[in-house]
Motif scaffolding. Sequence first.
Motif, PDB file in Angstrom:
ATOM      1  N   VAL A  21       0.867  -1.179   0.000  1.00 20.63           N
ATOM      2  CA  VAL A  21       0.000   0.000   0.000  1.00 20.63           C
ATOM      3  C   VAL A  21       0.905   1.230   0.000  1.00 20.63           C
ATOM      4  O   VAL A  21       1.627   1.489   0.956  1.00 20.63           O
ATOM      5  CB  VAL A  21      -0.906   0.012   1.254  1.00 20.63           C
ATOM      6  N   HIS A 274     -13.863   9.445  -5.870  1.00 20.74           N
ATOM      7  CA  HIS A 274     -13.229   8.925  -4.660  1.00 20.74           C
ATOM      8  C   HIS A 274     -11.710   8.962  -4.790  1.00 20.74           C
ATOM      9  O   HIS A 274     -11.188   8.893  -5.892  1.00 20.74           O
ATOM     10  CB  HIS A 274     -13.660   7.475  -4.431  1.00 20.74           C
ATOM     11  N   ASP A 277      -7.322   3.917  -5.017  1.00 21.94           N
ATOM     12  CA  ASP A 277      -6.893   2.764  -4.255  1.00 21.94           C
ATOM     13  C   ASP A 277      -5.358   2.792  -4.208  1.00 21.94           C
ATOM     14  O   ASP A 277      -4.700   2.759  -5.243  1.00 21.94           O
ATOM     15  CB  ASP A 277      -7.403   1.508  -4.993  1.00 21.94           C
ATOM     16  N   HIS A 280      -3.393   0.248  -6.092  1.00 24.12           N
ATOM     17  CA  HIS A 280      -3.302   0.373  -7.550  1.00 24.12           C
ATOM     18  C   HIS A 280      -3.429   1.845  -7.915  1.00 24.12           C
ATOM     19  O   HIS A 280      -4.488   2.275  -8.376  1.00 24.12           O
ATOM     20  CB  HIS A 280      -4.422  -0.415  -8.239  1.00 24.12           C
TER      21      HIS A 280
END
Length: 333
Positions: A21, A274, A277, A280
């Motif tokens: 992440v 939004h 992620d 990704h």
Amino acid sequence: RVPVLELDDVSVVYDSVSGPVQAVSDVNLKVYQNEVVGLIGESGSGKSTMANAIMRLMKNNARLTKGTIRVNGRDVYSMSKKELRTFRWSEMAMVFQSAMTALNPVMTIEKQIVDTFRSHRPSMSYKEARERAVDLLKLVRIDQKYLSSYPHELSGGMRQRIVIAIAIALEPSLVIMDEPTTALDVVVQRSILNQIQELQKQRGFAILFISHDFSLVAEFAQRVAIMYAGRVVENTDAKTLQLGQEHHPYTEGLLRAIPRLTHEEVEIQGIPGHPPDLLHLPKGCAYHPRCPFAAEACKQVRPALHQLAHALVECHLYDEVKGGNMAWPSRQT
Ligand code: ATP
Ligand code: SF4
Ligand code: MG
């Protein structure tokens, strides 16, 4: 001038079962003595990760993958554990996002403050540490009778004042405050902020002030760093921000999201879409799926950081600009 805090190309990754992440990417930031720098961004943009990384208090699955972090010219990650133990709290301190639970519930306020002093200054007597504790409480305007209280006997605002007092106890030159007033009601919030400002003026420490409240930060800080998907996409002075000049499209979106009290009607407009992620990240500019100005190049090439008159902005719209203001399509109407 040596900055109190200097982040040089800092990246932080969390290892997770689904993969890495990318929580903080290539962050460059300087904070000087006497300065309050605000750090804002939506939830999940990497603010706390960055703060924890500066303190070298990262979660177990977090790694600094790139860059250097210097506090008072010292590389925080090249210190030995022992050096770090003395350095932390005496030169850099932090008020954590979960500060309301930061105090030990089974220890009196006196014991907690005295312990802070004595763990860093082993030669200090209990009596002297207690005297200092009294002074500290005075500094945050809490009566010394509360020294014998337990945290649950105090109001949220008082507890937060004590947490702040403990953070500045050893007179650090840098204090990181991660949403220090978010859990409090507006009146208490205001009074604590005024108090932090006063203390900061008296003692001259630098503050990295983390918040998601744009108007609060614009008022409180001299400079503001705006974070999006782990990157500082704009670094600007607060005045420029209030004047509405030189902004990254994301900053523009945030500014639009603030209710404008000058207008007759209070209108709140969120930014459509939004945040990406972080497992990704989109190619090119991470903001492109939400950006009203996105061009083909934005989807392919990551924008460079542009130095403008009063700001650093990471956006292709400024590629051709050499230090002047952009003519914004949104502003022409
Ligand atoms: P908020 O405003 O909600 O406090 P933030 O800007 O402080 O948000 P961080 O807490 O730094 O955001 O989180 C950044 C990203 O890293 C988020 O996407 C979050 O889900 C992820 N993250 C945080 N902690 C971990 C962890 N221990 N393991 C994996 N991912 C994590
Ligand atoms: Fe928008 Fe492109 Fe600037 Fe990214 S680089 S903020 S997509 S205009
Ligand atoms: Mg946070």
